[in-house]
Design a protein around this motif. Structure first.
Motif, PDB file in Angstrom:
ATOM      1  N   TRP A 208      27.933  36.773  42.904  1.00  0.00           N
ATOM      2  CA  TRP A 208      29.236  36.361  42.371  1.00  0.00           C
ATOM      3  C   TRP A 208      29.283  36.456  40.853  1.00  0.00           C
ATOM      4  O   TRP A 208      30.344  36.752  40.290  1.00  0.00           O
ATOM      5  CB  TRP A 208      29.571  34.953  42.848  1.00  0.00           C
ATOM      6  N   GLY A 209      28.150  36.236  40.182  1.00  0.00           N
ATOM      7  CA  GLY A 209      28.137  36.333  38.723  1.00  0.00           C
ATOM      8  C   GLY A 209      28.383  37.754  38.251  1.00  0.00           C
ATOM      9  O   GLY A 209      29.122  37.980  37.278  1.00  0.00           O
ATOM     10  N   LYS A 223      39.870  40.085  40.164  1.00  0.00           N
ATOM     11  CA  LYS A 223      39.268  38.805  40.520  1.00  0.00           C
ATOM     12  C   LYS A 223      38.134  39.028  41.524  1.00  0.00           C
ATOM     13  O   LYS A 223      37.899  40.149  41.976  1.00  0.00           O
ATOM     14  CB  LYS A 223      40.318  37.845  41.078  1.00  0.00           C
ATOM     15  N   VAL A 224      37.468  37.962  41.882  1.00  0.00           N
ATOM     16  CA  VAL A 224      36.289  38.043  42.743  1.00  0.00           C
ATOM     17  C   VAL A 224      36.665  37.777  44.194  1.00  0.00           C
ATOM     18  O   VAL A 224      37.457  36.878  44.490  1.00  0.00           O
ATOM     19  CB  VAL A 224      35.216  37.031  42.290  1.00  0.00           C
ATOM     20  N   LEU A 225      36.094  38.560  45.090  1.00  0.00           N
ATOM     21  CA  LEU A 225      36.251  38.349  46.533  1.00  0.00           C
ATOM     22  C   LEU A 225      34.943  37.796  47.088  1.00  0.00           C
ATOM     23  O   LEU A 225      33.874  38.375  46.873  1.00  0.00           O
ATOM     24  CB  LEU A 225      36.620  39.659  47.245  1.00  0.00           C
ATOM     25  N   ALA A 242      33.890  26.671  44.025  1.00  0.00           N
ATOM     26  CA  ALA A 242      34.396  25.699  43.060  1.00  0.00           C
ATOM     27  C   ALA A 242      34.364  26.267  41.640  1.00  0.00           C
ATOM     28  O   ALA A 242      35.316  26.082  40.862  1.00  0.00           O
ATOM     29  CB  ALA A 242      33.581  24.409  43.144  1.00  0.00           C
ATOM     30  N   TRP A 243      33.286  26.926  41.279  1.00  0.00           N
ATOM     31  CA  TRP A 243      33.177  27.518  39.941  1.00  0.00           C
ATOM     32  C   TRP A 243      34.237  28.602  39.735  1.00  0.00           C
ATOM     33  O   TRP A 243      34.871  28.663  38.679  1.00  0.00           O
ATOM     34  CB  TRP A 243      31.773  28.103  39.734  1.00  0.00           C
ATOM     35  N   LEU A 250      38.900  33.213  41.483  1.00  0.00           N
ATOM     36  CA  LEU A 250      38.740  33.367  42.927  1.00  0.00           C
ATOM     37  C   LEU A 250      39.948  34.120  43.467  1.00  0.00           C
ATOM     38  O   LEU A 250      41.053  33.582  43.521  1.00  0.00           O
ATOM     39  CB  LEU A 250      38.604  32.005  43.612  1.00  0.00           C
ATOM     40  N   GLY A 251      39.729  35.373  43.873  1.00  0.00           N
ATOM     41  CA  GLY A 251      40.834  36.192  44.346  1.00  0.00           C
ATOM     42  C   GLY A 251      41.034  36.163  45.843  1.00  0.00           C
ATOM     43  O   GLY A 251      42.165  36.255  46.325  1.00  0.00           O
TER      44      GLY A 251
END
Length: 405
Positions: A208-209, A223-225, A242-243, A250-251
């Protein structure tokens, strides 16, 4: 006024009403490839009536929507669904089945030229070909008015010394920046990550990072999936969620479950408490902000043993069930117990919500949506599976390139 575990009946009713309101707007996207024959690394298992054409897939997705009233969009995989090119007629066909085209997924891992990578390939011609395919996918999204471009890459390396890690990062960033420039303003680029497989030394989008850094460097519409199966065992996915929420990055989600790695099992089949804990973080943020978060909720599963449509409906009702439970967490009581460092009470509040009976609540939601009280059982009684198995078996053999990413 009567109290139940410290919460007044009026307070409980308020939570229930808020949960119903939230669930009425909860929409879950089904994947076209989830209706096709799929298998394991060792072979493909066929099922009678499994979808072959894009029309079949939209027919089946329409059934999920008919029985749940919560799945109005269908994600497509460009090379699997449009091997001969995109035909705009599919837009109207989808509408005729009560759904519309959702997230657009390019395929950058299937063909032989991707042996050494796609947008991180050392060969500039292959990098350009990969970007061109992404741009073609964006154009499909433009025609279908899709909100999401969903990207997963198999790019990576198997051995130390095989590749220049920073050079590959630079190539990937440059390609995705160009793709971002080409997207319509309504579209969001979802950057998915996976720590291993098919590459095992490293993947270029490994966690995720890394996906977060890529998205930040790509542009405001990236955004991130989070695929719930794309993590190492015992990783705290709800903390990641949460982060990403806190960073407004958060996509979307790909829902599935796993016992070992990326097993692509139906959601909640192995660890429903984990999915509840993820939803708990989402609901907590929504209550704090006073509005629903802009998150794409999508399914990505391999129904190689379960009947395709039944498995999809099963996942949808499981997501609704666990999201409803997360809505019933007593936030005021939880905040108080956390402030008092009452660990036992804090955990009990979550467990009470997780163990709550939400069947009546979901019955009211489905009544208002116009769905049957038990979507799965209603579909099983419909006879659709038996009918399409017979009809599709009578068609001439058709070749298709389907699989699971």
């Amino acid at each position: 006024m009567a109290k139940r575990n410290g919460k007044t009946s009026a307070g409980t009713a308020k939570l229930r009403d808020a949960a119903i309101e939230r669930l009425l707007s909860l929409q879950i996207e089904t994947p076209s490839w989830g209706f096709s024959d799929s298998g394991t690394r060792f072979g493909k298992f066929t099922q009678p009536g499994a979808a072959v054409t894009i029309e079949d897939k939209l027919d089946d997705a329409g059934q999920v929507q008919e029985f749940t009233r919560a799945t109005p969009t269908v994600a497509v995989h460009v090379l699997w669904d449009f091997p001969d090119g995109f035909d705009p007629a599919v837009i109207q066909y989808a509408r005729s089945r009560g759904v519309q085209i959702g997230a657009i997924n390019p395929n950058l891992f299937q063909d032989q030229q991707y042996k050494w990578g796609s947008i991180t390939n050392r060969d500039a011609a292959i990098r350009k070909q990969s970007l061109d395919h992404i741009l073609d996918s964006i154009e499909i999204g433009r025609q279908t008015k899709s909100q999401y471009l969903s990207l997963w890459f198999a790019d990576g390396a198997n051995y130390p010394g095989q590749a220049d890690i920073r050079q590959r990062k630079a190539w990937a960033t440059k390609a995705l920046q160009k793709a971002h420039e080409a997207m319509p303003k309504r579209m969001t680029m979802l950057v998915e990550y996976k720590p291993f497989e098919p590459a095992f030394y490293f993947t270029d989008f490994g966690d995720w990072g890394m996906a977060y850094v890529f998205a930040k460097n790509i542009g405001k519409q990236a955004k991130v999936l989070v695929d719930t199966g794309h993590h190492f065992p015992a990783q705290n996915i709800e903390q990641i969620v949460a982060w990403l929420i806190d960073e407004n990055m958060l996509g979307g989600f790909h829902f599935n479950d796993r016992r070992y790695a990326d097993d692509d099992l139906t959601s909640g089949s192995i660890d429903p408490y984990q999915l509840f804990r993820i939803f708990n973080e989402i609901v907590a943020a929504e209550r704090e902000r006073g509005k629903a978060l802009d998150i794409a909720y999508m399914v990505d599963q391999s129904h190689n043993l379960k009947p395709k449509i039944q498995a999809m409906i099963q996942t949808v009702v499981t997501v609704q069930d666990l999201f409803a439970k997360a809505c019933l967490v007593d936030r005021d009581a939880l905040a108080a117990s956390q402030a008092a460092e009452d660990v036992v009470r804090s955990e009990t509040i979550l467990k009470d919500a997780f163990n709550a009976d939400v069947s009546g609540l979901l019955g009211e939601v489905r009544k208002q949506l116009g769905a049957p009280a038990d979507p799965l059982e209603a579909f099983r009684r419909s006879g659709y599976e038996q009918r399409i198995a017979k009809e599709r078996a009578q068609r001439p053999a058709e070749a298709t390139a389907t699989g699971l990413g």
